[in-house]
Scaffold this motif. Sequence first.
Motif, mmCIF file in Angstrom:
data_model
loop_
_atom_site.group_PDB
_atom_site.id
_atom_site.type_symbol
_atom_site.label_atom_id
_atom_site.label_comp_id
_atom_site.label_asym_id
_atom_site.label_seq_id
_atom_site.Cartn_x
_atom_site.Cartn_y
_atom_site.Cartn_z
ATOM 1 N N GLU A 136 87.018 70.121 42.566
ATOM 2 C CA GLU A 136 87.564 71.453 42.329
ATOM 3 C C GLU A 136 86.543 72.549 42.630
ATOM 4 O OE1 GLU A 136 90.448 72.592 38.824
ATOM 5 O OE2 GLU A 136 88.346 72.647 38.169
ATOM 6 N N ARG A 137 85.278 72.257 42.344
ATOM 7 C CA ARG A 137 84.267 73.281 42.593
ATOM 8 C C ARG A 137 82.897 72.627 42.783
ATOM 9 N NH1 ARG A 137 81.839 74.258 37.532
ATOM 10 N NH2 ARG A 137 82.966 73.035 35.988
ATOM 11 N N TRP A 190 75.641 69.750 43.115
ATOM 12 C CA TRP A 190 76.661 69.092 42.295
ATOM 13 C C TRP A 190 78.075 69.440 42.747
ATOM 14 C CZ3 TRP A 190 75.043 65.423 39.046
ATOM 15 C CH2 TRP A 190 73.696 65.449 38.669
ATOM 16 N N LEU A 191 78.964 68.442 42.671
ATOM 17 C CA LEU A 191 80.395 68.661 42.862
ATOM 18 C C LEU A 191 81.093 68.270 41.568
ATOM 19 C CD1 LEU A 191 81.189 67.339 46.449
ATOM 20 C CD2 LEU A 191 81.620 69.639 45.587
ATOM 21 N N VAL A 192 82.116 69.022 41.202
ATOM 22 C CA VAL A 192 82.806 68.779 39.934
ATOM 23 C C VAL A 192 84.270 68.481 40.222
ATOM 24 C CG1 VAL A 192 83.279 69.712 37.630
ATOM 25 C CG2 VAL A 192 81.229 70.452 38.884
ATOM 26 N N THR A 193 84.778 67.368 39.668
ATOM 27 C CA THR A 193 86.176 66.981 39.918
ATOM 28 C C THR A 193 87.138 67.812 39.070
ATOM 29 O OG1 THR A 193 86.263 65.339 38.165
ATOM 30 C CG2 THR A 193 85.471 64.578 40.322
ATOM 31 N N GLU A 194 88.413 67.645 39.363
ATOM 32 C CA GLU A 194 89.448 68.354 38.589
ATOM 33 C C GLU A 194 89.384 67.995 37.109
ATOM 34 O OE1 GLU A 194 92.814 68.718 42.137
ATOM 35 O OE2 GLU A 194 93.032 67.165 40.618
ATOM 36 N N THR A 195 88.869 66.776 36.839
ATOM 37 C CA THR A 195 88.801 66.363 35.425
ATOM 38 C C THR A 195 87.412 66.602 34.824
ATOM 39 O OG1 THR A 195 88.325 64.112 36.185
ATOM 40 C CG2 THR A 195 90.624 64.616 35.617
ATOM 41 N N ILE A 252 78.857 66.100 55.073
ATOM 42 C CA ILE A 252 78.206 65.516 56.268
ATOM 43 C C ILE A 252 77.258 66.547 56.898
ATOM 44 C CG2 ILE A 252 78.443 63.997 58.277
ATOM 45 C CD1 ILE A 252 81.277 63.433 57.570
ATOM 46 N N ALA A 253 76.246 66.895 56.125
ATOM 47 C CA ALA A 253 75.161 67.784 56.593
ATOM 48 C C ALA A 253 75.626 69.211 56.880
ATOM 49 C CB ALA A 253 74.464 67.200 57.826
ATOM 50 N N VAL A 254 76.699 69.625 56.220
ATOM 51 C CA VAL A 254 77.235 70.971 56.464
ATOM 52 C C VAL A 254 76.781 71.965 55.391
ATOM 53 C CG1 VAL A 254 79.371 72.313 56.442
ATOM 54 C CG2 VAL A 254 79.209 70.236 57.841
ATOM 55 N N ASN A 255 76.889 71.561 54.116
ATOM 56 C CA ASN A 255 76.546 72.480 53.033
ATOM 57 C C ASN A 255 75.024 72.541 52.914
ATOM 58 O OD1 ASN A 255 79.259 70.867 51.989
ATOM 59 N ND2 ASN A 255 79.310 73.080 51.779
ATOM 60 N N SER A 256 74.412 73.164 53.914
ATOM 61 C CA SER A 256 72.950 73.127 54.025
ATOM 62 C C SER A 256 72.270 73.793 52.834
ATOM 63 C CB SER A 256 72.505 73.793 55.331
ATOM 64 O OG SER A 256 73.181 75.027 55.499
ATOM 65 N N LEU A 257 72.941 74.765 52.205
ATOM 66 C CA LEU A 257 72.332 75.438 51.055
ATOM 67 C C LEU A 257 73.049 75.049 49.768
ATOM 68 C CD1 LEU A 257 71.662 78.969 52.599
ATOM 69 C CD2 LEU A 257 70.248 76.901 52.681
ATOM 70 N N GLY A 258 73.730 73.916 49.797
ATOM 71 C CA GLY A 258 74.458 73.458 48.615
ATOM 72 C C GLY A 258 75.779 74.183 48.474
ATOM 73 N N HIS A 259 76.423 73.959 47.354
ATOM 74 C CA HIS A 259 77.743 74.555 47.112
ATOM 75 C C HIS A 259 77.602 75.891 46.401
ATOM 76 C CE1 HIS A 259 79.675 70.851 48.400
ATOM 77 N NE2 HIS A 259 78.741 70.213 47.730
ATOM 78 N N ALA A 260 78.400 76.843 46.836
ATOM 79 C CA ALA A 260 78.490 78.158 46.190
ATOM 80 C C ALA A 260 77.130 78.855 46.071
ATOM 81 C CB ALA A 260 79.153 78.031 44.811
ATOM 82 N N HIS A 261 76.342 78.782 47.129
ATOM 83 C CA HIS A 261 75.043 79.476 47.104
ATOM 84 C C HIS A 261 75.311 80.985 46.954
ATOM 85 C CE1 HIS A 261 71.219 81.125 48.385
ATOM 86 N NE2 HIS A 261 70.704 79.916 48.286
#
Length: 401
Positions: A19-20, A25-30, A41-50
């Motif tokens: 979900e976010r 870190w990735l967090v599931t819906e639960t 696959i090497a895309v989120n170079s600065l992590g999530h929600a930088h």
Amino acid sequence: MAEASPLYQTYMRAPLRFERGEGVWLVTETGERYLDFAAGIAVNSLGHAHPHLVEALKNQADKLWHLSNLYDVPGQEKLAERLTSATFADKVFFTNSGAEALECAIKTARRYHFARGNPERFHIITFEGAFHGRTIATIAAGGQAKYLEGFGPKAAGFDQVPFGDLDAVKAAITDETAAILIEPVQGEGGIRVVPNEFLRALRDICDENGLLLILDEVQSGVGRTGKLFAHEWAGITPDIMAVAKGIGGGFPLGACLATDEAAAGMKAGTHGTTYGGNPLAMAVGNAVLDVVLADGFLRNVQDVALVLRQGLAALKDRYPDVIEDIRGEGLMLGIKAACPSADLLLAMRGEHMLSVSAGDNVIRLLPPLTLTAEEAREGLRRIERAAESLTAANEKKSLQG
Ligand code: PLP
């Protein structure tokens, strides 16, 4: 995904619904938290929600989303200037993906020879195990049977040679050869690092034979190996380079970079794209570079990579039945499994850690480049638990057997 899904069934998706994300870190819906060493696959170079990327995207979203390339897009000029001043290149063409960056690279190389009166020089030498994308031209360039099957005749003009075989490269050169195309580190092929001497030898062969050297840095570029681009480790420069993935930090963005000379054939009307270089992508691409080009950023990638690498080497010694070898450069690392790599991937997922499989029985570790030493150690602890559980399962099996 259920059989009744309206989606093409082209992916074997993991049964996880996120979900976010926050950093690594990735967090599931639960509400379950997963340590993300796949990073899209090497895309989120600065992590999530930088925060810097989120701000850049939101600010641009309030102003202008899309213009088309019928007008100047100021963000393009800015990003191209920064990319050219940081690299060998003089010219940039923006795309939405890696495969499109490769298409542009292939067209640029062919037009170079066409414009010099040699239209017959359109062949490109590529390497076994390569992956360059899923378009009709890039599956031909990659040359892998599993991706070519069922899609009609293989596009002409791609001559494949064994990985690391310089004599085969020389033997493959004819009067029709235009270029050599190679990933400095094969990603999908199993994190196979091309030795620096080999890249230097390719540069020499290109110079001696009037060929262009095209590098596919879609996966290895934008800081992934601890340099801005992986070829810098070898001290050579290409004539043309395809970039994508990390440059957009999660926003679809790719680029084809070339020297003035190599790009000379790409006159008005020879190439185009509706979305490539749109203002949203440019805002994010520029924001990614703000971070990656900042003082000390790449040094930190190298330092954290060392922590990970040394920890993995220790795990290899402790769990030889699970880990056969550690390979790669910077934060583009591969664990060659001694057991089926899918078992290791699943055991890691059981420890709430995400990674990506690759060829040659390898698991890829491609964490965000913002990874801290403590997060690297957390990853190592999870891999260790996964290796322990596989070893215990093996021992149980052999006792029963
Ligand atoms: N080249 C390399 C080295 C890649 O790793 C990839 C994607 O995995 C591509 C090209 C294709 O990129 P895209 O999937 O964005 O078209």
